[in-house]
Design a protein around this motif. Sequence first.
Motif, mmCIF file in Angstrom:
data_model
loop_
_atom_site.group_PDB
_atom_site.id
_atom_site.type_symbol
_atom_site.label_atom_id
_atom_site.label_comp_id
_atom_site.label_asym_id
_atom_site.label_seq_id
_atom_site.Cartn_x
_atom_site.Cartn_y
_atom_site.Cartn_z
ATOM 1 N N VAL A 168 0.851 -1.193 0.000
ATOM 2 C CA VAL A 168 0.000 0.000 0.000
ATOM 3 C C VAL A 168 0.884 1.240 0.000
ATOM 4 C CG1 VAL A 168 -1.903 -1.133 1.205
ATOM 5 C CG2 VAL A 168 -0.120 0.016 2.524
ATOM 6 N N SER A 169 0.280 2.387 -0.347
ATOM 7 C CA SER A 169 1.006 3.648 -0.357
ATOM 8 C C SER A 169 0.058 4.755 0.087
ATOM 9 C CB SER A 169 1.547 3.939 -1.757
ATOM 10 O OG SER A 169 2.272 5.149 -1.762
ATOM 11 N N PRO A 170 0.480 5.621 1.011
ATOM 12 C CA PRO A 170 -0.381 6.700 1.482
ATOM 13 C C PRO A 170 -0.417 7.862 0.507
ATOM 14 C CG PRO A 170 1.749 6.870 2.528
ATOM 15 C CD PRO A 170 1.793 5.635 1.658
ATOM 16 N N VAL A 171 -1.130 8.903 0.870
ATOM 17 C CA VAL A 171 -1.142 10.124 0.066
ATOM 18 C C VAL A 171 0.270 10.707 0.067
ATOM 19 C CG1 VAL A 171 -2.071 12.457 -0.147
ATOM 20 C CG2 VAL A 171 -3.541 10.580 0.632
ATOM 21 N N PRO A 172 0.834 10.976 -1.107
ATOM 22 C CA PRO A 172 2.223 11.454 -1.162
ATOM 23 C C PRO A 172 2.352 12.898 -0.690
ATOM 24 C CG PRO A 172 1.263 11.442 -3.348
ATOM 25 C CD PRO A 172 0.260 10.804 -2.444
ATOM 26 N N PRO A 173 3.569 13.336 -0.342
ATOM 27 C CA PRO A 173 3.782 14.739 0.048
ATOM 28 C C PRO A 173 3.558 15.687 -1.119
ATOM 29 C CG PRO A 173 5.858 13.551 -0.130
ATOM 30 C CD PRO A 173 4.778 12.527 -0.251
ATOM 31 N N TRP A 180 9.268 8.738 -6.963
ATOM 32 C CA TRP A 180 9.389 8.483 -5.535
ATOM 33 C C TRP A 180 8.610 7.235 -5.142
ATOM 34 C CZ3 TRP A 180 8.879 13.721 -2.470
ATOM 35 C CH2 TRP A 180 9.785 14.647 -3.007
ATOM 36 N N ASP A 181 9.170 6.447 -4.241
ATOM 37 C CA ASP A 181 8.515 5.245 -3.716
ATOM 38 C C ASP A 181 8.333 5.371 -2.209
ATOM 39 O OD1 ASP A 181 8.482 3.753 -6.188
ATOM 40 O OD2 ASP A 181 10.645 3.501 -5.935
ATOM 41 N N PHE A 182 7.282 4.727 -1.709
ATOM 42 C CA PHE A 182 7.018 4.759 -0.273
ATOM 43 C C PHE A 182 7.393 3.429 0.361
ATOM 44 C CE2 PHE A 182 4.237 3.897 3.384
ATOM 45 C CZ PHE A 182 4.554 4.984 4.186
ATOM 46 N N GLY A 183 7.998 3.508 1.539
ATOM 47 C CA GLY A 183 8.312 2.301 2.293
ATOM 48 C C GLY A 183 8.113 2.552 3.774
ATOM 49 N N SER A 184 7.678 1.532 4.496
ATOM 50 C CA SER A 184 7.537 1.672 5.944
ATOM 51 C C SER A 184 7.681 0.311 6.604
ATOM 52 C CB SER A 184 6.186 2.288 6.311
ATOM 53 O OG SER A 184 5.120 1.403 6.002
ATOM 54 N N VAL A 185 8.225 0.306 7.824
ATOM 55 C CA VAL A 185 8.315 -0.898 8.640
ATOM 56 C C VAL A 185 8.018 -0.524 10.082
ATOM 57 C CG1 VAL A 185 9.952 -2.151 7.176
ATOM 58 C CG2 VAL A 185 10.809 -0.610 8.950
ATOM 59 N N GLU A 186 7.486 -1.489 10.792
ATOM 60 C CA GLU A 186 7.213 -1.282 12.211
ATOM 61 C C GLU A 186 8.423 -1.715 13.021
ATOM 62 O OE1 GLU A 186 4.090 -2.837 15.637
ATOM 63 O OE2 GLU A 186 3.451 -2.701 13.539
ATOM 64 N N THR A 197 11.473 7.599 -1.022
ATOM 65 C CA THR A 197 12.805 7.494 -1.623
ATOM 66 C C THR A 197 12.689 7.222 -3.113
ATOM 67 O OG1 THR A 197 12.934 5.098 -1.247
ATOM 68 C CG2 THR A 197 13.736 6.541 0.532
ATOM 69 N N GLU A 198 13.816 7.259 -3.784
ATOM 70 C CA GLU A 198 13.879 6.787 -5.163
ATOM 71 C C GLU A 198 15.211 6.070 -5.352
ATOM 72 O OE1 GLU A 198 14.367 9.583 -8.420
ATOM 73 O OE2 GLU A 198 14.821 11.180 -6.987
ATOM 74 N N VAL A 207 17.046 9.814 -0.518
ATOM 75 C CA VAL A 207 15.996 10.033 0.469
ATOM 76 C C VAL A 207 15.398 11.420 0.296
ATOM 77 C CG1 VAL A 207 15.454 10.060 2.923
ATOM 78 C CG2 VAL A 207 17.231 8.524 2.070
ATOM 79 N N HIS A 208 14.084 11.463 0.054
ATOM 80 C CA HIS A 208 13.393 12.746 -0.079
ATOM 81 C C HIS A 208 12.680 13.133 1.208
ATOM 82 C CE1 HIS A 208 14.132 13.174 -4.382
ATOM 83 N NE2 HIS A 208 13.877 11.881 -4.497
ATOM 84 N N GLU A 209 12.166 12.157 1.908
ATOM 85 C CA GLU A 209 11.482 12.431 3.168
ATOM 86 C C GLU A 209 11.483 11.167 4.002
ATOM 87 O OE1 GLU A 209 6.901 13.164 4.308
ATOM 88 O OE2 GLU A 209 7.779 14.788 3.109
#
Length: 215
Positions: A168-173, A180-186, A197-198, A207-209
Motif C-alpha cells: 500500500v502507499s499513502p497520500v504522497p507529500p 518516488w517510492d514509499f516504504g515503511s516498517v514497524e 525514496t527513489e 531520500v526525499h522524506e
Amino acid sequence: MFSNVSARWRRRLRALVVVWAVLLVAVSFWGSRATVREQVGAAEARTVLDGLVGEAAASLTGAAVLAVGPLLVEACDVTPARHGWSLSRTLQVSGATVSQVEDLVARFELRSVSSGPEGASWSGESADFVGLRVTASSAEPAGGRWADPVSLQATSGCRPATSPVGVVSPVPPLEWEPSWDFGSVECPDGTVLASWTEPVEAEPLRVHETSGGCS
C-alpha cells in the motif's frame, strides 16, 4: 515410435506414457510442498522480512539519516507447476558508526563477504530463510563513521503466492514526483519508520522524506 508392436499394445504404451507424465507433474508439485522454504507463503514471509528490517532499524538508532525503501515484489516460479513471489526491501543509514555496523553484523550473525579500501559487505540468512546483506560501500574514515550510506537488504527468496502481500502507499507529500517510492516498517517497540525514496545507483536510495524511527 511403436511401429514394431501391435495396435493394442501401442494404445497401452501411449496410455502408460500419459499416466507417467501426469505422475511426474504431481510428484513435482506435491513433493515440493515440504521443502520450499518450509512452505511459508509470500504474505507470511513479508511479515518476517519487515520484522527483521525493523529490528535492524532499531539497532541503528542515532545515525544521521535512516530510511527504508519500498517492498519490491517480483514474480517467480517455486516449481514448474507453482508460481510465487520474491520479496525484498532495503534499509539505508547515513552516518553509521563502525560500532553500529559491527553490532548489526553480530546481531544477525552475518559472515564477511568482502573487505578492502573500497568498503566491506557481510551476508547471511535468518532462521526463517530470509537472506540479509549489509554493504558499506566506502572506506572507513578516521572519525569512526562510514562516509557513504550503509545499506541492509533483506530478501525472501521465491515463496508460494498464497495470498496478497498487501503493498500500500499513502497520500504522497506535496512535492512528490512519480519516481518516488514509499516504504515503511514497524519497529520492535511499535513505532514506525516511513520514507519516500527513489532508487539511485550510488547509494542505493535517494531520500526525499523520512520520518519516525525506532527507539
